[in-house]
Design an enzyme around this catalytic site. Structure first.
Site, PDB file in Angstrom:
ATOM      1  N   HIS A  62      57.334  11.405  59.423  1.00 35.84           N
ATOM      2  CA  HIS A  62      56.280  10.712  60.195  1.00 35.84           C
ATOM      3  C   HIS A  62      56.479  12.036  61.218  1.00 35.84           C
ATOM      4  CE1 HIS A  62      59.948   9.133  63.082  1.00 35.84           C
ATOM      5  NE2 HIS A  62      58.471   9.617  64.355  1.00 35.84           N
TER       6      HIS A  62
HETATM    7  C1  UD1 Z   1      56.180   9.365  68.375  1.00 36.41           C
HETATM    8  C2  UD1 Z   1      57.269  10.620  69.377  1.00 36.41           C
HETATM    9  C3  UD1 Z   1      58.423  10.238  68.494  1.00 36.41           C
HETATM   10  C4  UD1 Z   1      58.910   8.880  68.034  1.00 36.41           C
HETATM   11  C5  UD1 Z   1      57.707   8.261  67.103  1.00 36.41           C
HETATM   12  C6  UD1 Z   1      58.116   6.920  66.552  1.00 36.41           C
HETATM   13  C7  UD1 Z   1      55.918  11.704  70.961  1.00 36.41           C
HETATM   14  C8  UD1 Z   1      55.683  13.316  70.950  1.00 36.41           C
HETATM   15  N1  UD1 Z   1      56.600  11.618  70.128  1.00 36.41           N
HETATM   16  O1  UD1 Z   1      55.586   9.624  67.188  1.00 36.41           O
HETATM   17  O2  UD1 Z   1      59.335  10.949  69.246  1.00 36.41           O
HETATM   18  O3  UD1 Z   1      59.723   9.421  66.745  1.00 36.41           O
HETATM   19  O4  UD1 Z   1      56.755   8.216  68.061  1.00 36.41           O
HETATM   20  O5  UD1 Z   1      57.403   6.765  65.525  1.00 36.41           O
HETATM   21  O6  UD1 Z   1      55.835  10.956  71.708  1.00 36.41           O
HETATM   22  N2  UD1 Z   1      49.050   6.070  65.257  1.00 36.41           N
HETATM   23  C9  UD1 Z   1      48.163   5.229  64.734  1.00 36.41           C
HETATM   24  N3  UD1 Z   1      48.467   4.271  65.268  1.00 36.41           N
HETATM   25  C10 UD1 Z   1      49.602   3.683  66.624  1.00 36.41           C
HETATM   26  C11 UD1 Z   1      50.461   5.218  66.854  1.00 36.41           C
HETATM   27  C12 UD1 Z   1      49.863   5.991  66.107  1.00 36.41           C
HETATM   28  O7  UD1 Z   1      47.143   5.473  64.263  1.00 36.41           O
HETATM   29  O8  UD1 Z   1      49.865   2.292  66.727  1.00 36.41           O
HETATM   30  C13 UD1 Z   1      48.722   7.346  64.566  1.00 36.41           C
HETATM   31  C14 UD1 Z   1      47.714   8.143  65.174  1.00 36.41           C
HETATM   32  O9  UD1 Z   1      46.743   9.022  64.222  1.00 36.41           O
HETATM   33  C15 UD1 Z   1      48.142   9.274  66.395  1.00 36.41           C
HETATM   34  C16 UD1 Z   1      49.668   9.876  65.256  1.00 36.41           C
HETATM   35  O10 UD1 Z   1      49.652   8.860  64.930  1.00 36.41           O
HETATM   36  O11 UD1 Z   1      47.524  10.284  66.560  1.00 36.41           O
HETATM   37  C17 UD1 Z   1      50.373  10.151  66.139  1.00 36.41           C
HETATM   38  O12 UD1 Z   1      51.516   9.442  66.976  1.00 36.41           O
HETATM   39  P1  UD1 Z   1      52.225   9.511  68.162  1.00 36.41           P
HETATM   40  O13 UD1 Z   1      51.961   8.459  69.316  1.00 36.41           O
HETATM   41  O14 UD1 Z   1      51.388  10.502  69.074  1.00 36.41           O
HETATM   42  O15 UD1 Z   1      53.452  10.262  67.497  1.00 36.41           O
HETATM   43  P2  UD1 Z   1      54.297   9.979  66.526  1.00 36.41           P
HETATM   44  O16 UD1 Z   1      54.070  10.755  65.273  1.00 36.41           O
HETATM   45  O17 UD1 Z   1      53.957   8.382  66.103  1.00 36.41           O
END
Ligand code: UD1
Length: 358
Positions: A205
């Site tokens: 991820h």
């Molecule tokens: C975040 C954390 C990372 C952690 C990870 C665990 C930051 C910078 N990164 O990364 O340290 O290891 O969480 O998973 O805070 N999305 C969904 N549904 C959700 C959540 C996310 O569809 O419930 C999708 C969205 O398109 C979003 C993308 O995933 O833009 C990334 O989610 P985000 O929380 O920004 O970062 P992670 O990659 O999950």
């Protein structure tokens, strides 16, 4: 009675809050107010952890959702500040290295509310990765720095931070020990028709692996190659971000021979890890959880904050290159001496709560 506001918003934070929040409540150490930022919001990225880990429901939900780093961090910062001005806690607890963590720490520090950072002192390259920026800045403005290992405390000392630093150990180890009796590897495997020892668990991820088409293609090729060469199935719970990128880059074909599934909760993931042959991951938490379950991990990162495990030769760092991944998997399938006693004694939650309650 003291009041502590605890802020969580993403998967790895729920897992840590599950330990610290439960211990604070068990002891009646303080009034524990739990705030969910909303950074993760899908049922299998958030709700499932509250249910499985028997967590208290959040007292407040900020509902920030997804967005660019600036927008997401700013939204938590603004909303959390308003909440802190109302709640007036004695301490704010933050976990790990997410945007939620940095925003929460910043809001509190500017209001002169002491910040306690659980999982302080982790350092890794590249220095411009979002999680590294978040953790370095959070450490800098925290009054209490709770480290998982001696190495983390040494990292802080190297940056001139010694006041407020303690090494209680890793709350994720506490959680693993607590949940171990509830793990059911046979049932979890049966649901997916996987044989004991017959599969690899892979998770991807990180932005540098998912958002770069060459890196993502290299990783999926590497997993396919490892599957062909080892005869093992590859179970791949797909983070929503990774699923989106696979579609965007037209890489769906690379999933045909892999067992791509929706993200899975803590109990299933750890149950499946107990019976896997090895793990492949770019998750900070999971590379350590695999070790708790006695499995070696190929870590798809240029560097790791959990160097104790790579320095010992247990986990193997690997670039997003198909050939290198396949050979690292082959290496990880061989037995290796398991390093011991690096992340505490399973009482990190107790030690954190005891220390903060004083
Ligand atoms: C975040 C954390 C990372 C952690 C990870 C665990 C930051 C910078 N990164 O990364 O340290 O290891 O969480 O998973 O805070 N999305 C969904 N549904 C959700 C959540 C996310 O569809 O419930 C999708 C969205 O398109 C979003 C993308 O995933 O833009 C990334 O989610 P985000 O929380 O920004 O970062 P992670 O990659 O999950």
């Amino acid at each position: 009675m003291k009041k502590v506001v605890s802020l969580a918003g993403a998967r790895p934070q729920f897992v840590k809050e599950a330990v610290v929040g439960a211990e604070a409540r068990r002891r009646g150490a303080w009034e524990h107010v739990l705030v969910h930022s909303g950074q993760h919001y899908d049922a299998n990225m958030s709700d499932i952890f509250f249910a499985e880990l028997e967590m208290k429901q959040p007292d407040h939900f900020l509902g920030v959702g997804s967005g660019s780093h600036g927008a997401q961090t700013a939204d938590v910062l603004a909303k959390f500040e308003v909440l802190l001005m109302r709640e007036k806690p004695d301490t704010v607890l933050v976990y790990g290295d997410t945007n939620t963590t940095l925003a929460g720490a910043l809001a509190a520090a500017k209001l002169k509310i002491p910040v306690a950072h659980v999982e302080a002192g982790i350092r890794q390259h590249p220095k411009d990765m979002p999680e590294e920026i978040n953790r370095v800045l959070t450490d800098r403005i925290s009054a209490r720095l709770f480290c998982c290992s001696d190495l983390a405390a040494r990292n802080l000392a190297g940056e001139g931070m010694t006041a407020g630093v303690t090494v209680p150990g890793d709350v994720m180890y506490d959680l693993y020990l607590k949940m171990a009796p509830r793990l059911a590897p046979d049932e979890a495997r049966a649901r997916l028709a996987l044989d004991e020892g017959g599969y690899i668990v892979a998770t991807i991820h990180r932005d540098f692996n998912t958002d770069d088409p060459k890196a993502l293609a290299g990783i999926l090729d590497g997993l396919n190659r490892a599957h062909r060469e080892s005869g093992l199935e590859v179970l791949l719970p797909l983070h929503p971000r990774t699923r989106k990128r696979v579609a965007e880059f037209g890489l769906e074909d690379s999933l045909r021979h892999l067992r791509a599934v929706e993200p899975i909760g803590y109990l299933d993931l750890m149950s499946l890890t107990l019976h896997c042959a090895a793990a492949v991951t770019d998750s900070g938490g999971y590379q350590k959880e695999a070790y708790y379950a006695g499995k070696r991990a190929v870590v798809l990162m240029p560097d790791t904050g959990w160097r104790e495990l790579t320095d010992a030769g247990w986990n193997l760092l690997c670039p997003p290159d198909a050939e290198r991944i396949a050979s690292a998997v082959a290496e990880a399938l061989a037995p290796a001496p398991r390093p011991e006693n690096i992340y505490g004694a399973g009482d990190a939650g107790e030690r954190i709560v005891e220390s903060l309650a004083e």
